[in-house]
Scaffold this active site. Sequence first.
Site, PDB file in Angstrom:
ATOM      1  N   CYS A 274       0.798  -1.233   0.000  1.00 34.11           N
ATOM      2  CA  CYS A 274       0.000   0.000   0.000  1.00 34.11           C
ATOM      3  C   CYS A 274       0.825   1.274   0.000  1.00 34.11           C
ATOM      4  O   CYS A 274       0.517   2.220  -0.735  1.00 34.11           O
ATOM      5  CB  CYS A 274      -0.997  -0.008   1.151  1.00 34.11           C
ATOM      6  SG  CYS A 274      -0.255   0.027   2.811  1.00 34.11           S
ATOM      7  N   HIS A 332      -2.953   1.560   6.753  1.00 33.95           N
ATOM      8  CA  HIS A 332      -3.160   1.519   5.313  1.00 33.95           C
ATOM      9  C   HIS A 332      -2.864   2.910   4.778  1.00 33.95           C
ATOM     10  O   HIS A 332      -3.161   3.923   5.425  1.00 33.95           O
ATOM     11  CB  HIS A 332      -4.588   1.104   4.967  1.00 33.95           C
ATOM     12  CG  HIS A 332      -4.837   1.018   3.494  1.00 33.95           C
ATOM     13  ND1 HIS A 332      -4.000   0.339   2.634  1.00 33.95           N
ATOM     14  CD2 HIS A 332      -5.815   1.558   2.712  1.00 33.95           C
ATOM     15  CE1 HIS A 332      -4.455   0.458   1.394  1.00 33.95           C
ATOM     16  NE2 HIS A 332      -5.552   1.192   1.424  1.00 33.95           N
ATOM     17  N   ASP A 355      -7.137   5.899  -3.785  1.00 34.29           N
ATOM     18  CA  ASP A 355      -6.403   4.739  -3.268  1.00 34.29           C
ATOM     19  C   ASP A 355      -6.058   3.803  -4.413  1.00 34.29           C
ATOM     20  O   ASP A 355      -6.928   3.109  -4.950  1.00 34.29           O
ATOM     21  CB  ASP A 355      -7.254   4.010  -2.222  1.00 34.29           C
ATOM     22  CG  ASP A 355      -6.459   2.947  -1.480  1.00 34.29           C
ATOM     23  OD1 ASP A 355      -5.328   2.644  -1.906  1.00 34.29           O
ATOM     24  OD2 ASP A 355      -6.967   2.428  -0.476  1.00 34.29           O
ATOM     25  N   ASN A 395     -14.318   4.068   9.968  1.00 30.98           N
ATOM     26  CA  ASN A 395     -15.419   4.146  10.939  1.00 30.98           C
ATOM     27  C   ASN A 395     -16.017   2.817  11.391  1.00 30.98           C
ATOM     28  O   ASN A 395     -16.911   2.828  12.236  1.00 30.98           O
ATOM     29  CB  ASN A 395     -16.565   4.985  10.352  1.00 30.98           C
ATOM     30  CG  ASN A 395     -16.301   6.467  10.446  1.00 30.98           C
ATOM     31  OD1 ASN A 395     -16.226   7.018  11.530  1.00 30.98           O
ATOM     32  ND2 ASN A 395     -16.123   7.113   9.304  1.00 30.98           N
ATOM     33  N   ASP A 397     -17.097  -0.587  13.260  1.00 32.61           N
ATOM     34  CA  ASP A 397     -17.005  -1.093  14.627  1.00 32.61           C
ATOM     35  C   ASP A 397     -16.297  -2.440  14.619  1.00 32.61           C
ATOM     36  O   ASP A 397     -16.321  -3.171  13.616  1.00 32.61           O
ATOM     37  CB  ASP A 397     -18.398  -1.268  15.242  1.00 32.61           C
ATOM     38  CG  ASP A 397     -19.097   0.062  15.480  1.00 32.61           C
ATOM     39  OD1 ASP A 397     -18.404   1.104  15.477  1.00 32.61           O
ATOM     40  OD2 ASP A 397     -20.327   0.061  15.661  1.00 32.61           O
TER      41      ASP A 397
END
Length: 683
Positions: A274, A332, A355, A395, A397
């Site tokens: 990456c 990342h 990306d 974001n 969980d």
Amino acid sequence: MEELKIQHVSLEESENMERHRTAGFVSSKSLVVRRGAPFRLSVQLQGRPFNPRNDSLRIKVMLGNLYVVMPVTFSKSAPSSTWKAYIDPERLNLQRPSIFISSPASAFVGCYKFQLCVFTQDGQRSCAYGRFTMLCNPWCSDDNVFIPFEDQREEYIESDSGLLFMGTAMNLVSRPWSFDQYEPGVLEACLNLLLVSPQHKKNPREDYLNWNNPVYLSRVVSAMINCEDDRGVLKGNWTKDFKEGVNPSVWTGSGDILGQWAKSGYSPVKYGQCWVFAAVMCTVMRVLGIPCRVVTNFNSAHDTNANLVIEEYYSERGQKLKCTRDSIWNFHVWVECWMTRSDLGSEMDGWQVLDPTPQQRSGGVFCCGPAPVKAVKNRFIDLFYDVPFVYAEVNADVHTFILGQGRVLGFSKDTEKVGSVICTKAVGFPRLHNITGDYKLIKSPTSTLTSRSSTHSDDSTLRRGSSKGFFVLLSLDKSPVVGKPISFMVKIVNRHSVAKMMKVHLNAQAKEYNNSPSDTFWENYGIIQLGPREVKVLHQQISPDQYEDVVGDDLINLAVVLEDMANQERVLASEEFNIISPELIIQIADENSIVPNKEQTAVVGFINPFSHPVSGVLTVAGAGLIQGKVQFRMPPLRPGGRVAQRITFIPSMVGMKMFQASLSLLNRNVTVRGFRMVSVGRV
């Protein structure tokens, strides 16, 4: 009447490229200019002087099969949205006229040809030909990539070096990188990247017509940096087998990669991960004139089923298990590019996520973005491009399960681990700039960089576990350093009003930043008794000889599982961290008087912190300082031993340059790095 011919056309490269902030591209075989600003040609006429009453000049500018024809006038006034060519009447020299060509701020980028012709009243014609390269112009307020602050233009366009942030949120590592945009062949490779794209091969004319749009250009580049759908630059490899290419950790700059890609006839370079994909894309975007910076997201979620939940599984002994396609990468890396978004509305202008790492298809192609950072923060997931995917990366969980005897023995939920720190290099300084607040609302103080990296709060959901009956906290005493023991504590709280017997399982596994851990390399087990509402603290150490041969440049997943022997209730706390390698020490002689074309001396030093002898290969590089790379072999060095390597170099460019060195240790998965910023002044 005497003949009138064009004898020679001077592109005035030095003057024009200084004015257009492209002087770094001096190795290019072409004049390099920016759109929305005039550049000057000097025309040497042969025969009689130019007669403005009877003679005329005309310029044809061509990009592929697109062209525009302009008469050369004596007036600067013309709409800024059109091409124009003029002679300044106040600086008129009829034997050697100066012609200014001005492009609109929306001109296409690319390699242009031009034809300049002079026509006489009696029908004679004389022509000359030339070439120039057009880039975007972040200095021009009418350009879609205009960025209003000079220090940001210097950082995000002109700077040819930077820092990439890796490691973990609690133990950040800055890796020097040379963007190399001014190195020979890099400009040409970046422009050829557009020419070998599938869009250009399919319909060159339609593709050219979009070369003025940074949204389109950035999306094409995002796809072309990887090679999954095209003749892209880099082949990804997330195994540990790099025999057919280069280990991604070995690359130190973009120039070698883009040069190898171009020389091979546009065959993908092996290999990238990456940070390499992102750094090479940053080079291409800066070359094209689009402001760009490299961004790291720590604890980056890869949510394969788009439910904004990442599941993690542990055994009852604290071993992390591979039971799901979802994953959290410890870090990342992607890029942000600055541009207006006329397709979405001005409220989405500014930084856009792109990306190039091939993770998921977008519009049928492995690319991502541009996704407005403002849309990610405000969860505008219906906007172009790929906002839901980026939103999940920062974001999601985390649901953690303890498994045993074929069932779930414990469960916890963490809403703050993912996207815990998002950062980039600071403008003008070799340090970190925390931009987490640009992507998400900061929920609590534990989401800030300061508290995560330097304190161990009981509120940190990364390293605590709790239930109605127990609380457990796993906390490192200090950031682990190579050659030193890993010291940590386990704090256990009995919330019951009765005494309890507890099993304590401790487990450590090595892991790569993007993978589940490998087998356990260290574990400990014990039974403790806790009185009613008692708090106990257990101190533990993992010695260097227990981790050095296993971990190298990888990370460690450390976990504790607490088990109530009466009712088998279990609670888990875990931490993932990296071990900081030593830095190479770089000293530059006479560093306040460095100028181009004058030999300088540097000394690179290393002290062996390991508990065993090491040897390796030292590589030294620096765009604008050193031609190519210089390598030295370091003989075996005893524990605690010191070595110093003297290097001479001759700077070739003015400005702030990065001198970087890396020492790859043989038979070890460890690379030791260092850098020093060098200011090269004018003579």
